[in-house]
Design a protein around this motif. Structure first.
Motif, short mmCIF file in Angstrom:
data_model
loop_
_atom_site.label_atom_id
_atom_site.label_comp_id
_atom_site.label_asym_id
_atom_site.label_seq_id
_atom_site.Cartn_x
_atom_site.Cartn_y
_atom_site.Cartn_z
N LYS C 151 0.84 -1.20 0.00
CA LYS C 151 0.00 0.00 0.00
C LYS C 151 0.88 1.25 0.00
CE LYS C 151 -3.47 0.22 2.85
NZ LYS C 151 -4.26 0.14 4.11
N GLN C 152 0.43 2.25 -0.72
CA GLN C 152 1.10 3.54 -0.62
C GLN C 152 0.06 4.62 -0.87
OE1 GLN C 152 2.32 6.24 -2.76
NE2 GLN C 152 3.58 7.13 -1.15
N SER C 153 0.21 5.71 -0.19
CA SER C 153 -0.79 6.76 -0.29
C SER C 153 -0.11 8.10 -0.17
CB SER C 153 -1.80 6.58 0.85
OG SER C 153 -2.66 7.67 0.92
N GLU C 154 -0.52 9.02 -1.05
CA GLU C 154 -0.06 10.40 -0.90
C GLU C 154 -1.29 11.28 -0.96
OE1 GLU C 154 3.01 11.55 -3.67
OE2 GLU C 154 3.04 13.60 -2.95
N LYS C 155 -1.43 12.15 0.03
CA LYS C 155 -2.64 12.97 0.10
C LYS C 155 -2.28 14.37 0.60
CE LYS C 155 -5.80 9.14 0.64
NZ LYS C 155 -7.19 8.78 0.93
N HIS C 156 -2.80 15.37 -0.07
CA HIS C 156 -2.74 16.76 0.44
C HIS C 156 -3.93 17.49 -0.13
CE1 HIS C 156 -1.16 18.00 -3.44
NE2 HIS C 156 -0.08 17.24 -3.31
#
Lengths: 359, 359, 359, 359
Positions: C151-156
């Motif tokens: 899993k990988q997640s990038e959020k802004h």
């Protein structure tokens, strides 16, 4: 006792509300009355919590025969007097922490209750806080080995009611108000092993315009079995109530955080209606707590005390415990005043702990 | 200085390896030699780290002209003697913490370096730990208001080499070994404001068969500007190295955890090859750290010292700082021995701090 | 190459600043020039970062003989054209992610660099992020067994420059912009095993007035070796940049959080000057980051690319990797458009990924 | 109803124990009987929990007139038959999740209860989990704005009883067993807005020798109001039960972790007696939970259902909800089988969800 335990609340402030909410979950007891001297306060409280009777006069409430047990949630300097009257009226008594404001009062309270044949129960909720109960189980089951260092800390940005800030009524500052939690917590964790010495560092840092009392305190206890305990207390920490504890043992270590450690991590552009006691700013990140009373153990504590009254059991925390805590508090203020480690047993005729600090 | 700074390592143990690894990232310096008395140790170390020269004799290494700076990573009781020789040989000197084992030694080291015109640099890496540097910035930018309470704690289950356990060579236990980190950290955070008093609680709890030194210490400093600082040190905490700090200010609070707070949360049925220094059991949950040297700030620290030598700059942490820390250490052991808060300035002719505790 | 590698920056925006800062720590390279078409921008940038040459015209910069390597930090739709010119000029090339905006461009870029004998290096910094490098080591050492789910997640809350919002220039929304990080990260963790299928869920939820592109995306990859990978991307998450990853294996699980998981937990009544990229409100609680560039791995990445150029090594991440990522991006938009899992290899003549979603 | 609600337990396994423990805290109900077919099981259970009656035969238990309400804690494929009998016997019914194993069964159960005039209550405890109740309040009070993305995940290393692994009895693997929690949780958070489509990714990764069912599932729901929901389910995650949820809204984001997020962080050289459900290795670090049943909301859920029966109120979660969940489960298996997003309403005559996946 066949019937439900009849309860009378003394005090209609912040802690009184917690008491009232807690009893809503207890089936073996009913709150029958609330007493608070300021005109209208008890009435308003009674309406809000659907309590059938309200009084501004203590004697009138104590005259109610159906009341079996009272809970003293009044300013510290009134605990003793109220307790003596309640004992005389034959009521079992729960006293909110701290027990009173000096050792002489403590002795009189214990004596009066013994004489009247009523239970004197000391309301230290940390002994019922579910996460801390689990912490004690970890210690008792041996998972952590023998304790080496116990830590507990309670920090927020200052108390609700004015009487906390007035050392004449409170007896002392944050070390009195919140240190007493830690001291009984340590005694309980450590199987009531006697405290050997106390050292305390106190200061008034932020609230100098508001109180002469200490708004920060660090207290070190040494127990006879070699355990050291470190309490940290503050009335100057912003960002919401903090209540955490650690056990460092020969075979392990455990960290328990009652509030932030149980909360929802929340970011809100609008702010959260309520996050946690004394949360401060909730726009942006906050730690949103749930079921605070339960997580502190207030209903569990009151259920235990009701059970003690109903079934004539020995309470987990008694007037004697409250007195032992008070002795530590006196030793702490003596230590802060002298800059020395104070050995126990410590006896002082001071009217209140604070008098030993800034003489 | 036009050329690269030539570096000589004194000591080939645990901290020596950290030094050698740190210099691999520093372009303005080369490690030219390593010295360690036990036969073969320096040679093996030199081969592993590709260092061109190795010695078992200090004088021989100091005779190498191309060495500009030495780093003392030897047992505490040897710091002074090595320093005096190195100063005489005209080398700039980095001394690992603590500076030495008594105040007399500290004075002689400072004096010798002044006379020889060489820099005496005190290796307190916490002043270079990136997360702590950021913590100080938060304080300096005013985000936390004025400091009220500073906290720092280092805990693990005991040191690597035998000399740490022998108070004759180390000068004291965990308060000497790791308290010195906290003391300089507090001084740095608090702008080198003078320390007013020291109180210390020490005990030997788990390692009684191994050392006479303290394996747990709690130390409270009062600064002249009213700030209180609380250091907690332990050689008995299982579960991996712990290094954390807090600043409680009038307008905010900040919590920094260098290791667990930067790590990968890992569960492994097989165990992790390496999780963190002194991790203990890694089957099951562990906190797996990355780039530890960088996260501690070791390369940054050495880069700074190299820059000071190369460009003749004043070091961030000096021999005088190391001496001030030693004064606090002495006061701490005096306090543990007397049960009293000890006021600074404190002067003692004791040969080592430990002698003031268990007299 | 005996001399230092001469570097030319193409682009003077947000990522350009990161490049410039990163090179300050790299001793084997010097930034010799910066190019940016808007009048004055390159000049201002050059002054700020002390870069000797600045241009508004690409050809002029490419004419500088001492430049060995260029870094393309321009809007996506310009990558291909710039790359072709730079290759023709004989410069080694680093391309910021994503490689370009369609597969045809990718093929031409790879071909041109091969023909010109220059390296085409693909700047996926997650392969250099220190915490993620450690995560991969945990997997490679077998501590987690065989991977089951990555899993990988990038959020802004949305990108800096206007060209990100314009799908004509960007090629797509958040799945294009940040999904490409995850896709290469998964490929790297999984030893470049081929991707078998892609499913994507996209939506435009908050920024409907600002973009036609997707501001939220969830993408599921299946690899041929049976591993599933889940990417979550968002341009609508308030509260600061979020970058985290997990590996679930047959023998363990590991959780890595690059930003919040490395930060200082801070409460400030006044607000923190800078907490983390896109932090939002910092009055109250915030997560204060330190050394962001290093923690992302930008300097490490550039150091690697410089090493590849200087010592003629094969880069860890190449143009072929960038093309493979682009194929996944196209498959993702095709999937979002059709509601079906898309099998790879996937070939499309669409000018940009977005065209496959909302036809 | 004037008297206490009389309760009959159907099933004496893992969930049966949770039911029995939960009822110990409920004052308006008494467990009067337990039924379980295996010889001796019900008797043993009755003795342990002090339940006055025990049966191996359902009809005998249903014949007890003082039983007002039954709780079905049996394997999934028996839910329907038991429910029909109980309805015919005039008992109110609580069905553990999932409601049954196909849509036809669901329809018959709802119809039978309607006809018999008894309540059909669907036991989704996540709607009563205190931390999740707080999460919903945060959403409802507007602190997070409008929801954009909902997430919920439940992961452990595999179920207790054999029937879970046998798709003939269970109907499906982890997506059936634990996905059903997430689906009802999302519906509840999102005000029962209709689900528009379902996509599912399933695999059998670790337990191939033990089950044909899915041991990992990722499911994406789209609601008609534009909200996306992401469920992750696993039977292969070591290290203890994991139950967490997130709400991403237009104005905020909230993260809730029911287990690890409420626990004591513990290191033990000896291991902890019990840390959390399916904790795995507890030597070394573990996350020690307290009062799990309360923190999941089981007693609160049962108290609500008792209140519904006693005071004839509409349950928070009904048979219709259970059916809606089942429809999503069927759509999920259809999607896993076809690789396509499946639109709702979805009707299937398959005997169980699993049949739609591996045809």
């Amino acid at each position: 006792m066949d019937k439900k335990v009849g309860v009378g609340l003394i005090g209609a402030g912040f802690i009184g509300s917690i008491h009232a909410d807690s009893f809503k979950k207890i089936h073996d007891a009913d709150i029958l009355a609330v007493m608070s001297p300021p005109p209208g306060e008890a009435q308003k409280f009674a309406e809000k919590h659907q309590i059938p009777n309200h009084f501004t006069d203590l004697d009138q409430m104590l005259a109610l025969e159906e009341i079996d047990m009272v809970i003293i949630g009044a300013p510290n300097h009134l605990h003793c007097e109220i307790c003596l009257k309640a004992a005389e009226a034959g009521k079992h008594i729960v006293v909110e922490k701290p027990l009173c404001i000096n050792l002489n009062e403590a002795d009189r309270m214990i004596e009066a209750c013994k004489k009247a044949g009523v239970k004197l129960m000391y309301a230290e909720e940390l002994c019922f806080t579910p996460k801390y109960v689990r912490l004690k189980e970890l210690l008792d089951e041996g998972a952590l080995g023998k304790p080496v260092l116990l830590k507990q800390s309670e920090k927020h940005d200052g108390p609700h009611a004015p009487h906390f800030w007035d050392v004449e009524r409170s007896g002392g500052g944050v070390t009195m108000d919140m240190g007493c939690h830690a001291f009984q917590f340590f005694r309980w964790l450590n199987g009531n092993n006697p405290v050997k010495s106390v050292y305390a560092q106190m200061s008034t840092t932020v609230h100098t315009g508001k109180t002469r009392g200490d708004d920060n305190g660090i207290i070190i206890l040494e127990f006879e079995n070699g355990v050291t305990a470190l309490a940290e207390e503050s009335w100057t920490k912003p960002g919401g109530m903090d209540d955490r504890a650690e056990i460092h043992g020969t075979e392990g270590v455990a960290y328990a955080d009652v509030l932030q450690g149980n909360s929802i991590q929340t970011y809100s552009n609008k702010g959260v209606g309520y996050a946690v006691e004394k949360a401060g700013n909730t726009v942006g990140w906050s730690y949103t707590m749930f079921e605070e009373n339960w997580n502190y153990g207030f209903p569990q504590e009151m259920e235990h005390f009701v059970d003690c009254v109903k079934n004539n059991k020995e309470p987990l925390v008694t007037g004697e415990d409250g007195r032992a805590v008070m002795e530590i508090v006196f030793a702490a203020y003596e230590s802060a005043g002298t800059g020395r480690k104070v050995k126990l047993p410590f006896r002082s005729s001071a009217a209140k702990p604070y008098d030993l600090w800034k003489r």
